[in-house]
Design a protein around this motif. Sequence first.
Motif, PDB file in Angstrom:
ATOM      1  N   GLY A  77      -0.278  33.040 -59.338  1.00  0.00           N
ATOM      2  CA  GLY A  77       0.060  31.932 -60.210  1.00  0.00           C
ATOM      3  C   GLY A  77      -1.004  31.844 -61.290  1.00  0.00           C
ATOM      4  O   GLY A  77      -1.738  32.792 -61.562  1.00  0.00           O
ATOM      5  N   ALA A  78      -1.118  30.692 -61.898  1.00  0.00           N
ATOM      6  CA  ALA A  78      -2.038  30.550 -63.022  1.00  0.00           C
ATOM      7  C   ALA A  78      -3.497  30.342 -62.619  1.00  0.00           C
ATOM      8  O   ALA A  78      -4.398  30.788 -63.314  1.00  0.00           O
ATOM      9  CB  ALA A  78      -1.575  29.402 -63.911  1.00  0.00           C
ATOM     10  N   HIS A  79      -3.733  29.673 -61.481  1.00  0.00           N
ATOM     11  CA  HIS A  79      -5.115  29.262 -61.189  1.00  0.00           C
ATOM     12  C   HIS A  79      -5.537  29.433 -59.737  1.00  0.00           C
ATOM     13  O   HIS A  79      -6.592  28.956 -59.355  1.00  0.00           O
ATOM     14  CB  HIS A  79      -5.318  27.793 -61.560  1.00  0.00           C
ATOM     15  N   VAL A  80      -4.748  30.098 -58.909  1.00  0.00           N
ATOM     16  CA  VAL A  80      -5.065  30.172 -57.485  1.00  0.00           C
ATOM     17  C   VAL A  80      -5.601  31.561 -57.126  1.00  0.00           C
ATOM     18  O   VAL A  80      -4.873  32.539 -57.163  1.00  0.00           O
ATOM     19  CB  VAL A  80      -3.805  29.869 -56.629  1.00  0.00           C
ATOM     20  N   PRO A  81      -6.916  31.657 -56.788  1.00  0.00           N
ATOM     21  CA  PRO A  81      -7.482  32.956 -56.408  1.00  0.00           C
ATOM     22  C   PRO A  81      -6.852  33.454 -55.105  1.00  0.00           C
ATOM     23  O   PRO A  81      -6.557  32.673 -54.209  1.00  0.00           O
ATOM     24  CB  PRO A  81      -8.968  32.678 -56.211  1.00  0.00           C
TER      25      PRO A  81
END
Length: 132
Positions: A77-81
């Motif tokens: 996704g955009a921001h989940v490591p």
Amino acid sequence: TISDTMSTARAHASAAMHAAILALPGVAPKKLFGAQAFFLGPRMFAFLVDGAVVLKLPAGERRAAVEREEGRPFLVGAHVPFGRWLEVALDDPARALYLIRVAYGAAQVPDREGPRKRRQRTTGPRRARQPS
């Protein structure tokens, strides 16, 4: 066009990394989620995405590589490591190959930081729950 040239360069870099990873002893390729993944025994340690190799590194190596700006955490996704995975651009093949060797070496060592396998039940079969 410039876009076609860049796309061709990425394809050549990806093919070169693919060959370099397969040249490591014991490595087996497998397609996962549309990406080429690489395993050492049952352990996946690398996979290729567009213009990058994603590597599972020990926590300390991963932190150091991010601090040295050699890669960035692989995001879902955009921001989940995604765990201890690091995305390394293929624009510097020597850097990428070094980190591939680190990930390969780590795949040879038992993983104490990963999830534990569930133990098999050694007692008899499970009993069905009684309705309340």
